[in-house]
Design a protein around this motif. Structure first.
Motif, mmCIF file in Angstrom:
data_model
loop_
_atom_site.group_PDB
_atom_site.id
_atom_site.type_symbol
_atom_site.label_atom_id
_atom_site.label_comp_id
_atom_site.label_asym_id
_atom_site.label_seq_id
_atom_site.Cartn_x
_atom_site.Cartn_y
_atom_site.Cartn_z
ATOM 1 N N ARG A 42 0.830 -1.213 0.000
ATOM 2 C CA ARG A 42 0.000 0.000 0.000
ATOM 3 C C ARG A 42 0.861 1.257 0.000
ATOM 4 O O ARG A 42 0.574 2.231 -0.699
ATOM 5 C CB ARG A 42 -0.910 0.012 1.220
ATOM 6 N N ALA A 43 1.925 1.240 0.813
ATOM 7 C CA ALA A 43 2.811 2.396 0.886
ATOM 8 C C ALA A 43 3.519 2.606 -0.454
ATOM 9 O O ALA A 43 3.676 3.746 -0.920
ATOM 10 C CB ALA A 43 3.830 2.218 2.001
ATOM 11 N N ALA A 44 3.919 1.522 -1.102
ATOM 12 C CA ALA A 44 4.569 1.629 -2.406
ATOM 13 C C ALA A 44 3.590 2.184 -3.437
ATOM 14 O O ALA A 44 3.953 3.035 -4.262
ATOM 15 C CB ALA A 44 5.112 0.269 -2.842
ATOM 16 N N LEU A 45 2.356 1.727 -3.406
ATOM 17 C CA LEU A 45 1.344 2.228 -4.332
ATOM 18 C C LEU A 45 1.050 3.711 -4.083
ATOM 19 O O LEU A 45 0.927 4.491 -5.034
ATOM 20 C CB LEU A 45 0.053 1.408 -4.193
ATOM 21 N N LEU A 46 0.994 4.097 -2.828
ATOM 22 C CA LEU A 46 0.774 5.501 -2.490
ATOM 23 C C LEU A 46 1.928 6.370 -2.992
ATOM 24 O O LEU A 46 1.707 7.444 -3.561
ATOM 25 C CB LEU A 46 0.609 5.661 -0.975
ATOM 26 N N ALA A 47 3.144 5.893 -2.809
ATOM 27 C CA ALA A 47 4.308 6.635 -3.302
ATOM 28 C C ALA A 47 4.264 6.751 -4.819
ATOM 29 O O ALA A 47 4.565 7.811 -5.383
ATOM 30 C CB ALA A 47 5.598 5.957 -2.851
ATOM 31 N N LEU A 48 3.872 5.701 -5.496
ATOM 32 C CA LEU A 48 3.761 5.725 -6.955
ATOM 33 C C LEU A 48 2.696 6.718 -7.413
ATOM 34 O O LEU A 48 2.905 7.486 -8.351
ATOM 35 C CB LEU A 48 3.453 4.313 -7.474
ATOM 36 N N VAL A 49 1.561 6.724 -6.747
ATOM 37 C CA VAL A 49 0.479 7.659 -7.095
ATOM 38 C C VAL A 49 0.932 9.106 -6.869
ATOM 39 O O VAL A 49 0.677 9.988 -7.690
ATOM 40 C CB VAL A 49 -0.800 7.329 -6.287
ATOM 41 N N LEU A 50 1.610 9.372 -5.752
ATOM 42 C CA LEU A 50 2.094 10.724 -5.478
ATOM 43 C C LEU A 50 3.101 11.182 -6.528
ATOM 44 O O LEU A 50 3.037 12.323 -7.006
ATOM 45 C CB LEU A 50 2.706 10.796 -4.078
ATOM 46 N N CYS A 51 4.015 10.309 -6.892
ATOM 47 C CA CYS A 51 4.992 10.664 -7.930
ATOM 48 C C CYS A 51 4.304 10.933 -9.257
ATOM 49 O O CYS A 51 4.665 11.872 -9.977
ATOM 50 C CB CYS A 51 6.023 9.555 -8.086
ATOM 51 N N THR A 52 3.314 10.136 -9.590
ATOM 52 C CA THR A 52 2.567 10.337 -10.838
ATOM 53 C C THR A 52 1.841 11.675 -10.819
ATOM 54 O O THR A 52 1.837 12.404 -11.817
ATOM 55 C CB THR A 52 1.564 9.193 -11.049
ATOM 56 N N LEU A 53 1.219 12.026 -9.698
ATOM 57 C CA LEU A 53 0.536 13.315 -9.589
ATOM 58 C C LEU A 53 1.513 14.485 -9.719
ATOM 59 O O LEU A 53 1.213 15.486 -10.380
ATOM 60 C CB LEU A 53 -0.212 13.410 -8.265
ATOM 61 N N ILE A 54 2.660 14.366 -9.098
ATOM 62 C CA ILE A 54 3.658 15.443 -9.183
ATOM 63 C C ILE A 54 4.106 15.631 -10.619
ATOM 64 O O ILE A 54 4.180 16.754 -11.117
ATOM 65 C CB ILE A 54 4.849 15.142 -8.243
ATOM 66 N N VAL A 55 4.380 14.533 -11.300
ATOM 67 C CA VAL A 55 4.814 14.620 -12.697
ATOM 68 C C VAL A 55 3.686 15.173 -13.566
ATOM 69 O O VAL A 55 3.913 15.989 -14.462
ATOM 70 C CB VAL A 55 5.302 13.243 -13.196
ATOM 71 N N ALA A 56 2.460 14.736 -13.326
ATOM 72 C CA ALA A 56 1.330 15.179 -14.134
ATOM 73 C C ALA A 56 1.017 16.662 -13.924
ATOM 74 O O ALA A 56 0.594 17.347 -14.854
ATOM 75 C CB ALA A 56 0.096 14.337 -13.816
#
Length: 174
Positions: A42-56
């Protein structure tokens, strides 16, 4: 005594050393497992989502900031243009006044009224610019004339900047 002797034997020391090493390894393994258990899926998925939002959101945010800067620059230009329009309106209103128009005609065109004698006062700034040692016979007449016009204009501006009376012209009534 047999026990004391056994304590200093090599086998006893090696066994004790092995037990201590095993205890250290066991402690380090439990620590590693505790660290690994902190990073869950879950923490890895959350980190991935946050990175995707920052890039987007990076590109739209950059566009927004650059457009705001452009808008601010255009507003400054608009304000400067409005000030210039106001200055031109004031100048237009001054030119409608006959006294101002006459003053400008006398100053710029060296216009004199009947009975007045005009003379030009050459200031120090205009006297320094003259090329006294320059031969004029070697040059065509139109080049000499054009240089005289340029020098007169430069001297006129220098005298005005130096605080001379208008363009350096004074009129004395006879």
């Amino acid at each position: 005594m047999a026990q004391n002797r056994d304590r200093f034997s090599t086998t006893t020391r090696l066994r004790l050393l092995g037990e201590q090493t095993a205890a250290r390894v066991y402690r380090s393994q439990t620590r590693r497992q505790a660290r690994r258990s902190r990073l869950t899926g879950r923490a890895a998925l959350l980190a991935l989502v946050l990175c995707t939002l920052i890039v987007a959101l990076a590109y739209p945010t950059r566009q927004y900031v650059s457009q705001r800067a452009e808008i601010a620059e255009l507003e400054e230009e608009r304000d400067a243009a409005r000030e210039r329009v106001e200055e031109l309106r004031d100048l237009k209103a001054r030119w409608k006044d006959d006294a101002y128009a006459e003053q400008q005609i006398r100053k710029r065109l060296h216009h004199l009224r009947p009975g007045e004698t005009g003379f030009t006062v050459r200031g120090a700034a205009s006297a320094r610019r003259q090329d006294a040692g320059r031969p004029t016979a070697d040059r065509p007449w139109y080049a000499v004339l054009w240089d005289a016009v340029d020098n007169a204009d430069k001297a006129d501006k220098a005298d005005t900047a130096a605080g001379a009376d208008g363009a350096g012209t004074a009129a004395a009534a006879r």
